[in-house]
Design an enzyme around this catalytic site. Structure first.
Site, PDB file in Angstrom:
ATOM      1  N   ASP A 177      41.184  38.436  39.012  1.00  0.00           N
ATOM      2  CA  ASP A 177      40.395  39.461  38.764  1.00  0.00           C
ATOM      3  C   ASP A 177      39.746  40.202  39.912  1.00  0.00           C
ATOM      4  O   ASP A 177      38.804  40.919  39.923  1.00  0.00           O
ATOM      5  CB  ASP A 177      39.180  39.155  37.901  1.00  0.00           C
ATOM      6  CG  ASP A 177      39.678  38.450  36.560  1.00  0.00           C
ATOM      7  OD1 ASP A 177      40.453  38.879  35.993  1.00  0.00           O
ATOM      8  OD2 ASP A 177      39.282  37.325  36.248  1.00  0.00           O
ATOM      9  N   HIS A 190      45.609  44.160  34.906  1.00  0.00           N
ATOM     10  CA  HIS A 190      45.111  45.016  35.772  1.00  0.00           C
ATOM     11  C   HIS A 190      44.548  46.268  35.454  1.00  0.00           C
ATOM     12  O   HIS A 190      45.342  46.816  34.457  1.00  0.00           O
ATOM     13  CB  HIS A 190      46.226  45.289  36.809  1.00  0.00           C
ATOM     14  CG  HIS A 190      46.918  44.148  37.295  1.00  0.00           C
ATOM     15  ND1 HIS A 190      46.084  43.307  38.188  1.00  0.00           N
ATOM     16  CD2 HIS A 190      48.008  43.917  37.868  1.00  0.00           C
ATOM     17  CE1 HIS A 190      46.879  42.457  38.729  1.00  0.00           C
ATOM     18  NE2 HIS A 190      47.883  42.748  38.766  1.00  0.00           N
TER      19      HIS A 190
END
Length: 430
Positions: free
Chosen positions: A13, A41
């Site tokens: 992340d 994403h």
């Protein structure tokens, strides 16, 4: 010009999608080399949000060919839904811009069911998987009983393979977990149809990459998750089931080490992780709340809130060594705005001793206490800035100390979620 691998340096992340999207301007090929749809994403382009789970984010660039390598585990249902969403938003996806390795392993319904059942019986000791079937699919791959894309697109071969393995999966579901069994036809018929939709996209990615290299094309290798979720080098067992480190690009895409010229590590200006596992710099106070809300720290795949804390240089230096980083990109610097002081973990204290590398065992890591270096904060809005010199002096001092202690040159600084909200210090392709 060199090929570049983009890796996460923390627990995933880190904002890899935005950096990959940014670098794709210079790349003709983008390859996803590991992981599955447990990763997400999120990109903001011109104020419009795109979320990707399997397709490399380079798909938004019309001149780029995206590849899904053999190191990925692929859920056909998720991929086709992603393709359909892109089509509905005017982004074409077809054989001309997306290629899937026939050696890619396929996630099937029994993988998801087993994943969820295992987490359920573990109770408080659960790992915190996404329940997407990633781990069970990688298990089948290693046990040499997996079904690959090559088999999925051949209905007769798929039938034989599914008939072989389904009784074993149902045995575990029924006898061990007390779950309902899966029926052959409820898997076979829809997955044959999905396989036929995917068949035009199947191509030997390894061969394609070799040809692209011969033609002088720039290749960007994109990993999922982060270094400290690596199955070998992460905070085991609170890890993923594959190798996100840069070396995984070789096995996961089918290329030799000499093809990887640059390794760009992505790190948030703070640290986050999802699920269980140790997190020495975690902030369970107003700072943690500020980071979570200011950074929109909720999973792209699951929506789960991420645990947040200060930037950990021990974690980052481990990633420098494990990946052989040649450059560093810092994301979400703007989220630190208004915090004062801004803290940087430069080492750990364990049982009265100073540590500058991560211990291998969870009990030791859980007892580590961060050693902080404090910096004065800043209040200026960063999102409109495009040069390092224009950043507030306190922000520059913080970044320069990160660069110094990490031992890797800063190349990119992200000061907002949009593609344009970026400061480029050095081009990783040069």
């Amino acid at each position: 010009m060199p090929n570049v691998v983009v890796v996460g340096t923390q627990w995933g992340d880190e904002g890899k999608g935005k950096i990959v999207d940014l670098l794709t301007d210079k790349a003709q090929v983008v390859v996803r080399y590991q992981g599955g749809n447990n990763a997400g994403h999120t990109l903001v382009v011109g104020g419009e949000k795109f979320i990707f789970h399997l397709i490399p984010s380079g798909i938004l660039h019309p001149h780029t060919v995206c590849c899904i390598g053999n190191g990925v585990v692929l859920d056909p249902e998720v991929l086709l839904a992603e393709i359909d969403r892109l089509h509905s938003r005017g982004v074409p996806v077809g054989p001309e811009n997306l290629r899937i390795s026939p050696r890619t392993q396929v996630i099937l319904p029994y993988h998801r069911r087993l994943d969820l059942a295992r987490e359920r019986v573990k109770g408080p000791g659960k790992i915190g998987t996404t329940g997407r079937g990633i781990g069970p699919c990688y298990e089948d791959k290693v046990a040499r009983r997996g079904i690959r894309v090559a088999e999925l697109v051949d209905p007769e071969v798929f039938r034989v393979k599914l008939e072989e393995i389904l009784p074993e999966k149902n045995f575990f579901l029924e006898k061990f977990f007390g779950e309902e069994p899966l029926h052959f036809t409820e898997i076979y018929e829809p997955y044959v149809a999905m396989g036929q939709r995917l068949k035009p996209l199947v191509a030997d990615v390894s061969v394609f990459l070799e040809e692209a290299g011969r033609q002088g094309k720039n290749i960007l290798f994109e990993g999922a998750q982060g270094t400290h979720l690596d199955i070998d080098h992460g905070t085991y067992p609170f890890v993923t089931s594959s190798n996100p480190v840069a070396g995984g690009a070789c096995t996961g895409a089918g290329v030799g080490p000499g093809v990887l010229h640059r390794v760009l590590g992505i790190a948030k200006a703070y640290t986050t992780r999802v699920g269980g596992g140790p997190f020495p710099t975690e902030c369970l106070d107003a700072v943690g709340k500020h980071l979570q809300e200011g950074g929109a720290e909720f999973g792209s795949t699951t929506g789960r809130p991420r645990r947040c804390g200060w930037l950990d240089l021990v974690v980052l230096r481990e990633a420098v060594r494990l990946n052989g980083l040649t450059g560093l990109a810092i994301t979400k610097l703007d989220v630190l705005t208004t915090l004062d002081p801004v803290r940087l973990c430069v080492g750990y204290e364990l049982d009265g001793k100073k540590l500058f590398t991560m211990p291998a065992t969870l009990p030791e890591l859980s007892r580590c206490r961060p050693v902080f270096m404090d910096f004065p904060g800043w209040k200026e809005d960063l999102r409109g800035l495009r040069r390092f010199e224009d950043l507030p002096p306190n922000a520059r001092n913080y970044l320069q100390k990160v660069e110094e202690l990490a031992g890797v040159p800063l190349m990119i600084i992200s000061v907002g979620p949009d593609r344009e909200e970026t400061i480029i210090l050095r081009d990783p392709f040069l």
